[in-house]
Design an enzyme around this catalytic site. Sequence first.
Site: not given
Ligand code: TEU
Length: 559
Positions: A99, A201, A258, A331-332
């Site tokens: 990542d 990311d 992403e 994970h989000d």
């Molecule tokens: O996520 C980016 C992002 O858009 C997040 O705000 C996510 O979409 C949101 O939490 C869902 O509603 C990336 C990573 O995947 C996330 O874990 C990190 O917190 C974020 O970037 C900052 O690095």
Amino acid sequence: MTEKNWWKESVVYQIYPRSFHDSNGDGIGDLQGIIQKLDYLKKLGIDVIWLSPVYDSPNDDNGYDIRDYQKIMDEFGTMEDFDALLEEAHKRGLKIVMDLVVNHTSDEHAWFVESRSSKDNPKRDYYIWKKGKENGQPPTNWESAFSGSAWKYDEATGEYFLHMFSEKQPDLNWENPAVRNDVYQMMRWWLDKGIDGFRMDVINLISKDQTMPEREPDPGKELVSAFEFHMNGPRIHEFLHEMNQKVLADYDIMTVGEMPGATVEDAKLYTGEEREELNMVFHFEHMGLWNGPDGKWSNMPWKLTDLKEILSKWQYGLEKEGWNSLYWNNHDQPRVVSRFGNEKEYREKSAKMLATLLHGMKGTPYIYQGEEIGMTNVRFPSIDDYEDIELINWYNERLAQGHNKEKLMEAIYAIGRDNARTPMQWNGNPHAGFTTGEPWLKVNPNYININVEAALADPESIFYYYQQLIALRKQEPTIVHGKFELLLEDSEEIFAYTRNYQDDTLLVVCNFTAQNQTCELLNLSAGKEILITNEATDTMHTLSQFTLNPYEAFVYRLT
Ligand code: TEU
Ligand code: CA
């Protein structure tokens, strides 16, 4: 697989290391714990592991706030553990994609410590510093994605720095060539160790709109997110092409960006072969189906026709150029069987149906840890049981604004990121066999029935169904290359499509409801072979008119 574009035929499994498997009893997942589970992943049949960040971090955002890009987080182990993991994975024919979090660092990163120390420090312009407004307000009225202003005032130099995420995640200034070159050097360091690529990311946020436009507050929208001004920013393609030419092109790797807010048209530019940028993108359109005035927390009802419109748009859009990433959760995001399926009376059936729908499509499928055994969302009794900075900040801000506590908790139960971060459920032992210590985040109490050991002992489990789907992708070129065609586009109950490649046609039909549904597919040829179904049957429906059972799914080969 060493042929070019091996990633087009691969299935990726995402590991959130903190929650995957703890080998030393400190309650936190670690690299040795992953090594102990590589044979399990090999058995599932996946090809690539996407490892969420394992770098040194103060864990304000669980590793997405990196303090040292070339050091392993102490709780996860050592660089020797990482080298062992890479070696053990490669021995099993598994690839490792790391990542890459370079839109921002931790505020404890050496670059930021220097940058904030004085206005004339050589690293000052590694980050985005601005004076506040005359009236004492921050430079703009943007919100962080984690609530509050996207600007933090720094006493030492009397200026604000931009952080689109937490206050401990200052945004890097990609306009500065020294930043870009330091990032490229770090990427090469990891690629020279033999890793197989990067998930990047929020990579489409790195090019900021230099005019820093103020956003007129929109009463209908509580969020005035900084995001909106920098998605697919003015120099993004220039930066990604430079990264490609200075780093990526020198390696046989996979890259997936992403990209919040990326459209199909954007994705063609990011992933077109001749563009020399990235291989794939993660878009968010199907993850935004429930967005409302308070973003995802509005948790609006979603419609199957909207889901069909989005997923088919991406299938059609990238048919000739670029490549799709196929995912239901990560994970989000909330757990797919709770979000799109039926976690109560039809958990296994609906999980298999959802897997059939996704894995039958064109693109590279991503499986999030626990999805393959139908892990569900969780309902912890108190906000104190939760850990995610995003949901805790949102809860506290809304509570302070007078919102109803129970309503806030219901939104967290439906949408909160900790739904995906409860520890992997390995067996029915205490803490689901995840740890012999106290887990950093509580285990979902349903681990007693939902766990890997039970799944491996049940030939009809979701695990073996995923194993079959993955095997199908290996044996059926039509699944990898076939042209997608949506059927029954107006149905709110059934999602159906065909895949056509050379003279082979496959039919995928999924009932998204807990009711029987009659279905007719008059203009299709007859079914010749059942490739997979979540029904215990060996008889095919005649396609003129038939009845689907609740959450029934199948893939037929047509004559
Ligand atoms: O996520 C980016 C992002 O858009 C997040 O705000 C996510 O979409 C949101 O939490 C869902 O509603 C990336 C990573 O995947 C996330 O874990 C990190 O917190 C974020 O970037 C900052 O690095
Ligand atoms: Ca541990």
